[in-house]
Design a protein around this motif. Structure first.
Motif, PDB file in Angstrom:
ATOM      1  N   GLY A 242      61.414  31.749 -49.091  1.00 10.29           N
ATOM      2  CA  GLY A 242      60.744  30.792 -48.234  1.00 10.29           C
ATOM      3  C   GLY A 242      59.581  31.384 -47.474  1.00 10.29           C
ATOM      4  N   LYS A 243      59.247  30.749 -46.347  1.00  9.95           N
ATOM      5  CA  LYS A 243      58.105  31.132 -45.522  1.00  9.95           C
ATOM      6  C   LYS A 243      58.566  31.267 -44.080  1.00  9.95           C
ATOM      7  N   ILE A 244      58.128  32.341 -43.407  1.00 10.66           N
ATOM      8  CA  ILE A 244      58.504  32.556 -42.020  1.00 10.66           C
ATOM      9  C   ILE A 244      57.962  31.398 -41.177  1.00 10.66           C
ATOM     10  N   SER A 245      58.876  30.677 -40.521  1.00  8.88           N
ATOM     11  CA  SER A 245      58.474  29.521 -39.722  1.00  8.88           C
ATOM     12  C   SER A 245      58.562  29.783 -38.225  1.00  8.88           C
ATOM     13  N   TRP A 255      66.377  48.538 -28.024  1.00  6.12           N
ATOM     14  CA  TRP A 255      66.661  47.666 -29.153  1.00  6.12           C
ATOM     15  C   TRP A 255      65.659  46.522 -29.235  1.00  6.12           C
ATOM     16  N   ASN A 256      65.293  46.180 -30.470  1.00  7.03           N
ATOM     17  CA  ASN A 256      64.567  44.948 -30.725  1.00  7.03           C
ATOM     18  C   ASN A 256      65.601  43.888 -31.076  1.00  7.03           C
ATOM     19  N   LYS A 257      65.661  42.829 -30.290  1.00  6.60           N
ATOM     20  CA  LYS A 257      66.626  41.767 -30.548  1.00  6.60           C
ATOM     21  C   LYS A 257      65.876  40.473 -30.811  1.00  6.60           C
ATOM     22  N   GLY A 258      66.386  39.687 -31.753  1.00 11.45           N
ATOM     23  CA  GLY A 258      65.715  38.429 -31.991  1.00 11.45           C
ATOM     24  C   GLY A 258      66.274  37.647 -33.155  1.00 11.45           C
ATOM     25  N   VAL A 259      65.543  36.585 -33.478  1.00 14.02           N
ATOM     26  CA  VAL A 259      65.912  35.664 -34.543  1.00 14.02           C
ATOM     27  C   VAL A 259      64.672  35.369 -35.370  1.00 14.02           C
ATOM     28  N   CYS A 260      64.844  35.359 -36.681  1.00 15.64           N
ATOM     29  CA  CYS A 260      63.778  35.012 -37.615  1.00 15.64           C
ATOM     30  C   CYS A 260      64.205  33.772 -38.392  1.00 15.64           C
ATOM     31  N   GLU A 261      63.363  32.738 -38.354  1.00 16.59           N
ATOM     32  CA  GLU A 261      63.660  31.496 -39.061  1.00 16.59           C
ATOM     33  C   GLU A 261      62.754  31.384 -40.287  1.00 16.59           C
ATOM     34  N   ILE A 262      63.353  30.988 -41.418  1.00 17.83           N
ATOM     35  CA  ILE A 262      62.633  30.917 -42.689  1.00 17.83           C
ATOM     36  C   ILE A 262      62.801  29.521 -43.281  1.00 17.83           C
ATOM     37  N   MET A 263      61.684  28.874 -43.576  1.00 20.16           N
ATOM     38  CA  MET A 263      61.695  27.554 -44.201  1.00 20.16           C
ATOM     39  C   MET A 263      61.729  27.720 -45.712  1.00 20.16           C
ATOM     40  N   GLY A 264      62.663  27.080 -46.380  1.00 22.48           N
ATOM     41  CA  GLY A 264      62.863  27.258 -47.809  1.00 22.48           C
ATOM     42  C   GLY A 264      61.725  26.725 -48.659  1.00 22.48           C
ATOM     43  N   ALA A 303      57.498  38.364 -50.674  1.00 23.58           N
ATOM     44  CA  ALA A 303      57.723  37.665 -51.941  1.00 23.58           C
ATOM     45  C   ALA A 303      56.749  38.083 -53.022  1.00 23.58           C
ATOM     46  N   GLU A 304      55.582  38.627 -52.639  1.00 22.73           N
ATOM     47  CA  GLU A 304      54.569  38.988 -53.629  1.00 22.73           C
ATOM     48  C   GLU A 304      54.892  40.280 -54.364  1.00 22.73           C
ATOM     49  N   ASN A 305      55.474  41.241 -53.661  1.00 25.24           N
ATOM     50  CA  ASN A 305      55.643  42.577 -54.254  1.00 25.24           C
ATOM     51  C   ASN A 305      57.014  43.199 -54.013  1.00 25.24           C
ATOM     52  N   ALA A 306      57.927  42.473 -53.375  1.00 23.74           N
ATOM     53  CA  ALA A 306      59.293  42.936 -53.093  1.00 23.74           C
ATOM     54  C   ALA A 306      59.336  44.147 -52.167  1.00 23.74           C
ATOM     55  N   ARG A 307      58.288  44.349 -51.391  1.00 28.26           N
ATOM     56  CA  ARG A 307      58.293  45.465 -50.450  1.00 28.26           C
ATOM     57  C   ARG A 307      58.992  45.036 -49.156  1.00 28.26           C
ATOM     58  N   PRO A 308      59.772  45.933 -48.563  1.00 33.72           N
ATOM     59  CA  PRO A 308      60.579  45.557 -47.397  1.00 33.72           C
ATOM     60  C   PRO A 308      59.726  45.303 -46.163  1.00 33.72           C
ATOM     61  N   ILE A 309      60.188  44.371 -45.337  1.00 37.16           N
ATOM     62  CA  ILE A 309      59.536  44.026 -44.076  1.00 37.16           C
ATOM     63  C   ILE A 309      60.496  44.378 -42.949  1.00 37.16           C
ATOM     64  N   THR A 310      60.043  45.204 -42.012  1.00 36.93           N
ATOM     65  CA  THR A 310      60.892  45.553 -40.882  1.00 36.93           C
ATOM     66  C   THR A 310      60.822  44.455 -39.826  1.00 36.93           C
ATOM     67  N   ALA A 311      61.841  44.385 -38.984  1.00 42.60           N
ATOM     68  CA  ALA A 311      61.955  43.286 -38.024  1.00 42.60           C
ATOM     69  C   ALA A 311      60.756  43.205 -37.089  1.00 42.60           C
ATOM     70  N   GLU A 312      60.243  44.378 -36.689  1.00 46.04           N
ATOM     71  CA  GLU A 312      59.151  44.364 -35.719  1.00 46.04           C
ATOM     72  C   GLU A 312      57.792  44.031 -36.344  1.00 46.04           C
ATOM     73  N   THR A 313      57.723  43.916 -37.670  1.00 42.87           N
ATOM     74  CA  THR A 313      56.446  43.604 -38.326  1.00 42.87           C
ATOM     75  C   THR A 313      56.438  42.223 -38.985  1.00 42.87           C
ATOM     76  N   ILE A 314      57.463  41.407 -38.737  1.00 39.30           N
ATOM     77  CA  ILE A 314      57.504  40.051 -39.303  1.00 39.30           C
ATOM     78  C   ILE A 314      56.339  39.233 -38.750  1.00 39.30           C
ATOM     79  N   GLN A 315      55.670  38.495 -39.631  1.00 35.64           N
ATOM     80  CA  GLN A 315      54.544  37.663 -39.217  1.00 35.64           C
ATOM     81  C   GLN A 315      54.754  36.225 -39.664  1.00 35.64           C
ATOM     82  N   TYR A 316      54.373  35.310 -38.796  1.00 38.31           N
ATOM     83  CA  TYR A 316      54.479  33.884 -39.091  1.00 38.31           C
ATOM     84  C   TYR A 316      53.700  33.548 -40.366  1.00 38.31           C
ATOM     85  N   GLY A 317      54.299  32.746 -41.234  1.00 40.06           N
ATOM     86  CA  GLY A 317      53.636  32.273 -42.437  1.00 40.06           C
ATOM     87  C   GLY A 317      53.816  33.149 -43.662  1.00 40.06           C
TER      88      GLY A 317
END
Length: 362
Positions: A242-245, A255-264, A303-317
């Motif tokens: 999906g896409k980060i919403s 600690w970095n604490k949070g929630v990431c929501e993903i639209m399918g 989704a483009e290259n299967a490279r891992p995304i760390t929690a602190e670098t998540i970007q909307y969209g």
């Protein structure tokens, strides 16, 4: 693999970030430091756990702090050598080998650089088989191995030695000092014998990180799908696409604490996934139902290259894929679930293996 060379570092760093499950720290700066150490001192011997002498003296050298701060407050590299030297000085004997405390991100590569600088082997194992946010969350704890005596050093020149009554107190005292040090420090911990390593370590994790990284990085040249190759390599399960919403992240101590929501999207249209994290991704829910729970591994990928995304670098969209991987069997024991399972992080859900939660996908 019996040597770690410059050419191996990219693979190990990539695989360690996958195993970091969103935490463990970005490996970029650690890889630069390690690359320089190998250029200067030569390749590092990778020692299998079974080949370690029972009376060998082994320690872990690691970065300690909040991942978001580790991105902004860079290490000089000297802190890790100082933490190493302090452990030798305090114990009054030479360290024979270094074992990573965790496989994740920054701490998957920093011990390689220290081993290169000191001319000693790195053990092909660690204490997690993944990353966890707390010092005591290691398989060493499951086997009664104490984290202390521990050393700590920061980039300013501050140092300390700790003797704590247990590993939870080690986390609390190191964590308190690290906050005062600006949110990051280098530590030496878990002094143990080769015999203890054989009992407690998650084996072959460095070579596993290499294989994971190779499956992602080499896929394009081989005209293969990197996600398919990664899933085959790790025995993983695709949970969502999906896409980060929405992303909500706060710094709470170290600690970095949070929630990431993903639209399918695509096959997951009209569905939503929510990832809950405390440095690492700990709970994945699809439409409110858990599909992966700590201590099993939850990994967010581009989704483009299967490279891992760390929690602190998540970007909307960002378009993403979420996969899950089985944890080391030690974590699925009753003792392992108490130490690294959902209740440890305050969740009400009980642990269930990913192959049970996703029976139709296995």
């Amino acid at each position: 693999m019996n040597k770690i060379t410059l050419e191996d570092l990219e693979y190990i760093a990539m695989g360690s970030t996958v195993l970091g499950t969103g935490g463990g720290g970005d490996p970029y700066v650690g890889t630069l430091m390690t690359r320089e150490a190998i250029r200067e001192k030569g390749s590092v011997e990778l020692l299998n756990v079974a080949d370690l002498d029972d009376d060998a003296f082994v320690v872990s050298i690691a970065a300690f702090g909040a991942p978001v701060i580790l991105l902004e407050k860079l290490f000089s590299g000297d802190e890790f050598i100082k933490a190493f030297d302090m452990m030798e000085s305090y114990h009054g004997k030479k360290i024979d080998a270094i074992i990573p405390a965790e496989a994740g991100g920054l701490n998957g590569v920093v011990p390689i650089g220290v081993a290169a600088t000191k001319g000693i082997p790195l053990i092909n194992g660690d204490g997690m088989g993944r990353a966890f946010p707390r010092l005591e969350m290691v398989t060493f704890t499951l086997h009664g191995i104490k984290s202390s005596p521990m050393s700590q050093a920061d980039e300013k020149g501050n140092t300390a030695i700790y003797n704590t009554i247990d590993n939870v107190w080690g986390e609390m005292l190191l964590g308190s000092a690290t906050i005062q040090m600006g949110g990051s420090s280098a530590i030496g911990a878990f002094p143990m014998s080769g015999k203890q390593v054989k009992q407690a370590a998650v084996r072959d994790i460095v070579s596993f990180a290499y294989t994971i990284g190779q499956s992602i990085i080499d896929a394009k040249a081989l005209q293969l799908n990197p996600l398919d190759e990664l899933l085959k390599t790790t025995n993983g399960i695709k949970l969502f696409q999906g896409k980060i919403s929405n992303i909500n992240i706060v710094a709470d101590g170290r600690w970095n604490k949070g929630v990431c929501e993903i639209m399918g999207l695509n096959d997951y249209k009209n569905s939503e996934m929510v990832l809950d994290f405390q440095n690492e991704f700990l709970m994945a829910k699809r439409d409110g139902k858990p599909v992966a729970i700590t201590p099993d591994l939850i990994v967010l990928l581009d989704a483009e290259n299967a490279r891992p995304i760390t929690a602190e670098t998540i970007q909307y969209g960002t378009r993403v894929v979420v996969i899950a991987m089985p944890c080391d069997p030690q974590w699925r024991t009753p003792e392992g679930i108490v130490l690294g399972g959902p209740a440890k992080f305050g969740y009400e859900e009980e642990f269930m293996p990913i192959e049970v939660l996703n029976a139709g996908l296995v």
